[in-house]
Motif scaffolding. Structure first.
Motif, PDB file in Angstrom:
ATOM      1  N   LYS A   1       5.223  11.784  -1.450  1.00  0.00           N
ATOM      2  CA  LYS A   1       4.234  12.484  -0.639  1.00  0.00           C
ATOM      3  C   LYS A   1       2.868  12.391  -1.300  1.00  0.00           C
ATOM      4  O   LYS A   1       2.750  12.469  -2.522  1.00  0.00           O
ATOM      5  CB  LYS A   1       4.620  13.946  -0.457  1.00  0.00           C
ATOM      6  N   VAL A   2       1.858  12.245  -0.486  1.00  0.00           N
ATOM      7  CA  VAL A   2       0.491  12.138  -0.969  1.00  0.00           C
ATOM      8  C   VAL A   2      -0.199  13.472  -0.726  1.00  0.00           C
ATOM      9  O   VAL A   2       0.005  14.114   0.307  1.00  0.00           O
ATOM     10  CB  VAL A   2      -0.252  11.002  -0.233  1.00  0.00           C
TER      11      VAL A   2
ATOM     12  N   SER B   1      -2.766  16.041   0.459  1.00  0.00           N
ATOM     13  CA  SER B   1      -3.671  16.009   1.603  1.00  0.00           C
ATOM     14  C   SER B   1      -5.068  16.399   1.146  1.00  0.00           C
ATOM     15  O   SER B   1      -5.254  17.339   0.382  1.00  0.00           O
ATOM     16  CB  SER B   1      -3.174  16.952   2.698  1.00  0.00           C
ATOM     17  N   GLU B   2      -6.052  15.642   1.598  1.00  0.00           N
ATOM     18  CA  GLU B   2      -7.445  15.877   1.238  1.00  0.00           C
ATOM     19  C   GLU B   2      -8.175  16.502   2.415  1.00  0.00           C
ATOM     20  O   GLU B   2      -7.926  16.164   3.567  1.00  0.00           O
ATOM     21  CB  GLU B   2      -8.127  14.551   0.860  1.00  0.00           C
TER      22      GLU B   2
ATOM     23  N   ASN C   1       6.284   0.326  -7.116  1.00  0.00           N
ATOM     24  CA  ASN C   1       5.647   1.201  -6.136  1.00  0.00           C
ATOM     25  C   ASN C   1       6.652   1.768  -5.145  1.00  0.00           C
ATOM     26  O   ASN C   1       6.288   2.560  -4.285  1.00  0.00           O
ATOM     27  CB  ASN C   1       4.559   0.458  -5.372  1.00  0.00           C
TER      28      ASN C   1
ATOM     29  N   LEU D   1       3.407  15.025  -6.695  1.00  0.00           N
ATOM     30  CA  LEU D   1       2.863  14.220  -5.613  1.00  0.00           C
ATOM     31  C   LEU D   1       2.584  12.816  -6.113  1.00  0.00           C
ATOM     32  O   LEU D   1       2.410  12.579  -7.305  1.00  0.00           O
ATOM     33  CB  LEU D   1       1.579  14.854  -5.081  1.00  0.00           C
ATOM     34  N   LEU D   2       2.521  11.881  -5.204  1.00  0.00           N
ATOM     35  CA  LEU D   2       2.219  10.506  -5.531  1.00  0.00           C
ATOM     36  C   LEU D   2       0.785  10.428  -6.026  1.00  0.00           C
ATOM     37  O   LEU D   2      -0.118  11.001  -5.424  1.00  0.00           O
ATOM     38  CB  LEU D   2       2.397   9.631  -4.279  1.00  0.00           C
ATOM     39  N   GLU D   3       0.582   9.759  -7.141  1.00  0.00           N
ATOM     40  CA  GLU D   3      -0.760   9.671  -7.703  1.00  0.00           C
ATOM     41  C   GLU D   3      -1.041   8.247  -8.156  1.00  0.00           C
ATOM     42  O   GLU D   3      -0.121   7.449  -8.334  1.00  0.00           O
ATOM     43  CB  GLU D   3      -0.918  10.646  -8.868  1.00  0.00           C
ATOM     44  N   ALA D   4      -2.293   7.960  -8.349  1.00  0.00           N
ATOM     45  CA  ALA D   4      -2.704   6.618  -8.736  1.00  0.00           C
ATOM     46  C   ALA D   4      -2.248   6.314 -10.155  1.00  0.00           C
ATOM     47  O   ALA D   4      -2.177   7.198 -11.008  1.00  0.00           O
ATOM     48  CB  ALA D   4      -4.216   6.486  -8.636  1.00  0.00           C
TER      49      ALA D   4
ATOM     50  N   ARG E   1       9.363  11.421  -9.185  1.00  0.00           N
ATOM     51  CA  ARG E   1       8.118  11.573  -8.446  1.00  0.00           C
ATOM     52  C   ARG E   1       8.432  11.468  -6.965  1.00  0.00           C
ATOM     53  O   ARG E   1       9.265  10.683  -6.561  1.00  0.00           O
ATOM     54  CB  ARG E   1       7.122  10.466  -8.802  1.00  0.00           C
TER      55      ARG E   1
ATOM     56  N   GLN F   1      10.281   5.365  -8.032  1.00  0.00           N
ATOM     57  CA  GLN F   1       9.600   6.653  -8.096  1.00  0.00           C
ATOM     58  C   GLN F   1      10.607   7.795  -8.209  1.00  0.00           C
ATOM     59  O   GLN F   1      10.360   8.788  -8.888  1.00  0.00           O
ATOM     60  CB  GLN F   1       8.702   6.850  -6.865  1.00  0.00           C
TER      61      GLN F   1
END
Length: 148
Positions: free
Chosen positions: A129-130, A132-133, A116, A64-67, A126, A121
């Motif tokens: 997709k982010v 989900s929180e 970015n 997943l996409l991460e900081a 990578r 990516q």
């Protein structure tokens, strides 16, 4: 006995084929083509490809996409001269060079857009997709920020 002192082998120089083996390979190839067509049809409908038992296909899962963990240093080389080994045409050009994608961009804003972006990516394997929180995760993060 042959001229080299060994036993004489079958003098038939033509290759012999096992018809049963090649029939099996042809059936497997036809089934694979049929499965690929079915998977393509499912993709067109917006569905995921069907997972088939017995397939040993290795699927590379993208994270997943991460900081970013480290800061991007855009001002570090301002006013300095650096000798660049020209391994390709892109690395010899002036500007910001990305060694992962072998591309040179002209300014820092474009470089940030590039690192970015989707192509960069993808080269790093990578996904875009982010994660989900949930509401609980957001509330916990807000609480930790209040305490800090």
């Amino acid at each position: 006995m042959n001229a080299y002192g060994g036993e004489k082998k079958n003098s038939n120089s033509r290759r012999t084929w096992d018809a049963a083996v090649y029939e099996q390979k042809a059936r497997e190839r036809e089934q694979q083509i049929k499965d690929e067509e079915e998977d393509e049809e499912r993709r067109r409908k917006g569905l995921k490809p069907r997972v088939r038992p017995g397939t040993t296909a290795t699927v590379k899962t993208k994270g997943l996409l991460e900081a970013r963990k480290q800061a991007v240093n855009l001002e570090g080389m301002v006013g300095k001269v650096q000798v660049v080994q020209a391994s390709s045409a892109a690395s010899g050009q002036p500007g910001f060079y990305c060694s992962v994608c072998d591309v040179t961009v002209k300014d820092s804003l474009t470089y940030l857009d590039h690192i970015n972006g989707k192509n960069h990516q993808r080269m790093l394997n990578r996904g875009m997709k982010v994660a989900s929180e949930t509401v609980v995760d957001v509330l916990a993060k807000l609480e930790s920020l209040r305490k800090a």
